[in-house]
Write a protein that holds these residues in place. Structure first.
Motif, PDB file in Angstrom:
ATOM      1  N   MET A   1       0.815  -1.219   0.000  1.00 56.47           N
ATOM      2  CA  MET A   1       0.000   0.000   0.000  1.00 56.47           C
ATOM      3  C   MET A   1       0.850   1.271   0.000  1.00 56.47           C
ATOM      4  O   MET A   1       0.575   2.186  -0.794  1.00 56.47           O
ATOM      5  CB  MET A   1      -0.978  -0.033   1.171  1.00 56.47           C
ATOM      6  CG  MET A   1      -2.089  -1.055   0.997  1.00 56.47           C
ATOM      7  SD  MET A   1      -3.348  -1.032   2.308  1.00 56.47           S
ATOM      8  CE  MET A   1      -2.411  -1.762   3.657  1.00 56.47           C
ATOM      9  N   PRO A   2       1.882   1.400   0.840  1.00 55.87           N
ATOM     10  CA  PRO A   2       2.689   2.631   0.780  1.00 55.87           C
ATOM     11  C   PRO A   2       3.400   2.836  -0.552  1.00 55.87           C
ATOM     12  O   PRO A   2       3.644   3.977  -0.950  1.00 55.87           O
ATOM     13  CB  PRO A   2       3.707   2.429   1.913  1.00 55.87           C
ATOM     14  CG  PRO A   2       3.058   1.477   2.852  1.00 55.87           C
ATOM     15  CD  PRO A   2       2.265   0.553   1.984  1.00 55.87           C
TER      16      PRO A   2
ATOM     17  N   TRP B   1      -0.074   2.801  -3.533  1.00 53.52           N
ATOM     18  CA  TRP B   1      -1.248   3.674  -3.389  1.00 53.52           C
ATOM     19  C   TRP B   1      -0.876   5.149  -3.291  1.00 53.52           C
ATOM     20  O   TRP B   1      -1.693   5.962  -2.869  1.00 53.52           O
ATOM     21  CB  TRP B   1      -2.063   3.257  -2.169  1.00 53.52           C
ATOM     22  CG  TRP B   1      -2.785   1.953  -2.359  1.00 53.52           C
ATOM     23  CD1 TRP B   1      -2.589   1.029  -3.344  1.00 53.52           C
ATOM     24  CD2 TRP B   1      -3.835   1.426  -1.539  1.00 53.52           C
ATOM     25  NE1 TRP B   1      -3.424  -0.034  -3.192  1.00 53.52           N
ATOM     26  CE2 TRP B   1      -4.204   0.174  -2.088  1.00 53.52           C
ATOM     27  CE3 TRP B   1      -4.480   1.881  -0.402  1.00 53.52           C
ATOM     28  CZ2 TRP B   1      -5.192  -0.619  -1.531  1.00 53.52           C
ATOM     29  CZ3 TRP B   1      -5.476   1.086   0.160  1.00 53.52           C
ATOM     30  CH2 TRP B   1      -5.830  -0.146  -0.403  1.00 53.52           C
TER      31      TRP B   1
ATOM     32  N   ILE C   1      -1.977   7.615  -0.284  1.00 57.26           N
ATOM     33  CA  ILE C   1      -1.561   6.999   0.972  1.00 57.26           C
ATOM     34  C   ILE C   1      -0.623   7.898   1.774  1.00 57.26           C
ATOM     35  O   ILE C   1      -0.453   7.699   2.992  1.00 57.26           O
ATOM     36  CB  ILE C   1      -0.874   5.638   0.679  1.00 57.26           C
ATOM     37  CG1 ILE C   1      -0.830   4.759   1.930  1.00 57.26           C
ATOM     38  CG2 ILE C   1       0.520   5.850   0.119  1.00 57.26           C
ATOM     39  CD1 ILE C   1      -2.147   4.178   2.311  1.00 57.26           C
TER      40      ILE C   1
ATOM     41  N   LEU D   1      -1.911   9.340   5.019  1.00 51.59           N
ATOM     42  CA  LEU D   1      -2.344   8.434   6.073  1.00 51.59           C
ATOM     43  C   LEU D   1      -1.915   8.866   7.486  1.00 51.59           C
ATOM     44  O   LEU D   1      -2.724   8.760   8.421  1.00 51.59           O
ATOM     45  CB  LEU D   1      -1.836   7.019   5.781  1.00 51.59           C
ATOM     46  CG  LEU D   1      -2.409   5.895   6.645  1.00 51.59           C
ATOM     47  CD1 LEU D   1      -3.916   5.810   6.475  1.00 51.59           C
ATOM     48  CD2 LEU D   1      -1.755   4.563   6.292  1.00 51.59           C
TER      49      LEU D   1
ATOM     50  N   PHE E   1     -11.038   3.233   0.306  1.00 53.62           N
ATOM     51  CA  PHE E   1     -10.020   3.972   1.049  1.00 53.62           C
ATOM     52  C   PHE E   1     -10.019   5.443   0.623  1.00 53.62           C
ATOM     53  O   PHE E   1      -9.993   6.353   1.462  1.00 53.62           O
ATOM     54  CB  PHE E   1      -8.643   3.348   0.817  1.00 53.62           C
ATOM     55  CG  PHE E   1      -7.505   4.177   1.338  1.00 53.62           C
ATOM     56  CD1 PHE E   1      -7.143   4.119   2.676  1.00 53.62           C
ATOM     57  CD2 PHE E   1      -6.795   5.024   0.496  1.00 53.62           C
ATOM     58  CE1 PHE E   1      -6.099   4.895   3.166  1.00 53.62           C
ATOM     59  CE2 PHE E   1      -5.749   5.798   0.971  1.00 53.62           C
ATOM     60  CZ  PHE E   1      -5.400   5.731   2.315  1.00 53.62           C
ATOM     61  N   CYS E   2     -10.036   5.670  -0.696  1.00 56.79           N
ATOM     62  CA  CYS E   2     -10.044   7.049  -1.193  1.00 56.79           C
ATOM     63  C   CYS E   2     -11.320   7.773  -0.772  1.00 56.79           C
ATOM     64  O   CYS E   2     -11.289   8.979  -0.476  1.00 56.79           O
ATOM     65  CB  CYS E   2      -9.902   7.066  -2.717  1.00 56.79           C
ATOM     66  SG  CYS E   2      -8.277   6.537  -3.310  1.00 56.79           S
TER      67      CYS E   2
END
Length: 574
Positions: free
Chosen positions: A274-275, A278, A282, A285, A335-336
């Protein structure tokens, strides 16, 4: 005035999405690892007329349900152009996903939140990268997002029974696209928690008979494919069709999850995915987590449902040993969406802007460094592109100039936007990079990546009357062949393919040619007289005539073991 501004902002988003995602449509052929496989299956559906049981060459293809292949074949039937048809499902699916995210943000919060959610998703590298590929994932992401859309319209804005049924039906369509479509229904778990705890706005209405029409809609969607397939397979009496049914219903679903046989990764794999994939969304976060926590403490069910579902998806795919970055891609839209209400405030923060500036700066350095290295002839870059990809020095120079131009554009964007709007620099840099990738990268890489150049050269070499046989072939070889080609199985051992190919060739030795992957050449093939046809997709291919064969083609124990190892590597790549 407000309506006019809203209309301009929406159409700006729509046009930018079409530009970023659609740039290069029709300018390339399918590229490995998965694209040629699906396009070949779709092509054989059109040519052979069997749309219920997909084929790869002469063998049934049971790794995935046929939804994507159906869409590709249908679009070819409409447009008559494979270069457009094979990518169009991904493009439309990505646009549909953005539309769902925008409208859901607008309904759950405000129109501005919907726009922020869609912009964040559009420029998330993982989403755009997959949306520009003809794989199953963009389509399953759309169906899962559509299912989430319908469920959330009912759970948070309802009761809205038609949307509830649509959510379940879309989840069913996701299942016959890729089995993980059922995971959209995990949204009900955080909704149930919120309902039990008495959080405002969310109600399941389980005592209403209309609630139970949702599962019925799910089953109906699955049966659209499952029922005719099972009936045809059982009625045929064919062992091959029964094996197809057993493999796709059991081995490729529950067994593949419980006993993963490829892509083994540690449990924390997605914490690194993810880091890296995304970005840039991200990057917010560290500031988003405390803000989300404050909203959860205020019992806001919107965040509980969105964040809870995202974490459930990550947890679900972290359990088995087999993991790929695309597995958690369906959770990126939600998530977005959960991040979007925070973005107006976060983008006013100086520290957030400087993090975005650092991201763009790193992109600029990477692009400039790679471009200069290719232009100055650094051997590391050239060897990988020339030896592994079969790209000549003229193309590496063109790629070098593209890298330098994009790096300069990134630097210019940083300077032009100013310290308070580095997010615009990030958007401008990524937009230009994706457009360049489509309009420039597609034509430069196409011949070598798609095997079109290799198969054209082979066609010219053997002449219009030559017959072609493929041994240890990849899907792109059969797809890009300029004539009907004979194959000797795909999943069969390579030595057996070569032995059958040699026997086929011996029947008409003057007009039949074999294209053989170098790793499948046995001692019976004289490499001094055989012709190296070329390099494509990091593989070397040989053109073998009947006179190049000496003695029986029997694999030694060492050659058989090496083949098993290479098959495993091919499986990991695919």
């Amino acid at each position: 005035m407000l309506n006019s501004r809203a209309s301009r902002e929406f159409w700006l988003l729509a046009l930018m999405a079409l530009l970023v995602l659609g740039a290069g449509l029709g300018m390339r052929d399918p590229w490995p690892s998965d694209e040629p496989r699906f396009a070949l299956v779709a092509k054989q559906m059109v040519l052979g007329g069997d749309w219920l049981f997909p084929h790869r060459g002469t063998e049934l293809y049971s790794d995935k349900p046929p939804m994507l292949m159906w869409a590709q074949a249908a679009f070819y039937s409409v447009f008559g152009n494979w270069r457009v048809a094979f990518l169009l499902p991904s493009l439309l699916a990505a646009l549909g996903t953005l539309a769902c995210v925008y409208d859901l943000g607008r309904r759950l919060w405000t129109r501005q939140v919907g726009l922020y959610a869609a912009w964040a998703l559009l420029f998330a590298v993982h989403f755009t990268f997959q949306a520009k590929k003809a794989q199953i994932d963009p389509l399953v992401v759309f169906f899962i997002t559509l299912a989430n859309y319908g469920l959330l319209r009912h759970l948070l804005c309802g009761p809205a029974w038609r949307w509830w049924w649509l959510g379940w039906f879309a989840a069913g369509l996701g299942v016959i696209t890729k089995g993980v479509g059922v995971l959209a229904l995990l949204m009900i778990l955080p909704a149930a928690v919120a309902s039990i705890l008495g959080w405002p706005r969310v109600r399941l209405h389980v005592r209403d008979w209309r609630f139970w029409l949702g599962p019925l809609a799910f089953v109906l969607a699955v049966l659209l494919w499952l029922l005719p397939m099972v009936l045809a397979a059982t009625a045929s009496g064919s062992v091959e069709y029964r094996a197809y049914m057993d493999d796709i219903l059991f081995r490729q679903t529950a067994k593949r999850y419980a006993q993963s046989w490829d892509h083994h990764q540690p449990w924390w794999y997605f914490l690194g995915t993810m880091p890296s994939m995304w970005v840039p969304a991200i990057l917010a976060l560290p500031w988003a987590i405390p803000a989300w926590w404050r909203r959860l403490r205020r019992r806001d069910p919107r965040y509980l449902l969105l964040l809870g579902w995202w974490l459930l998806i990550v947890l679900f795919f972290s359990i088995p040993h087999g993991k790929r970055d695309v597995y958690i891609l369906p959770s990126l839209p939600m998530f977005c969406l959960a991040l979007a209400p925070l973005l107006p405030g976060l983008l006013r923060r100086r520290d957030v802007q400087w993090v975005l500036a650092g991201f763009v700066g790193l992109l600029a350095l990477g692009l400039l460094g790679a471009g200069i290295a290719m232009l100055t002839g650094q051997p590391g870059f050239e060897s990988r592109l020339i030896i592994e990809r079969g790209i000549n020095t003229r193309l590496t120079s063109a790629l070098g100039w593209v890298g330098v131009a994009l790096g300069c554009w990134a630097v210019f964007s940083l300077c032009a936007t100013g310290a308070r709007r580095f997010h615009l620099a990030a958007a401008a840099t990524l937009a230009m990079a994706w457009v360049a990738y489509g309009l420039v990268g597609y034509p430069l890489f196409n011949d070598s990546s798609s095997a079109r150049g290799l198969m054209q050269q082979i066609g010219q070499r053997i002449g219009p009357d030559g017959e072609l046989g493929l041994v240890a072939w990849k899907e792109q070889n059969l797809l890009m062949a300029d004539r009907p080609a004979t194959t000797f199985g795909f999943n069969r051992r390579w030595d057996r393919q070569l032995r059958d190919g040699v026997a086929w060739q011996a029947a008409q030795p003057t007009r039949r040619w074999l294209v053989v992957q170098e790793d499948a050449l046995l001692g019976c093939v004289d490499r001094d007289t055989a012709t190296l046809a070329g390099v494509a997709n990091r593989r070397r291919w040989w053109l073998v005539t009947a006179s190049d064969i000496h003695g029986p083609c029997v694999a030694t124990a060492a050659e058989a073991e090496r083949e098993r190892t290479l098959h495993k590597i091919d499986g990991d790549e695919d």
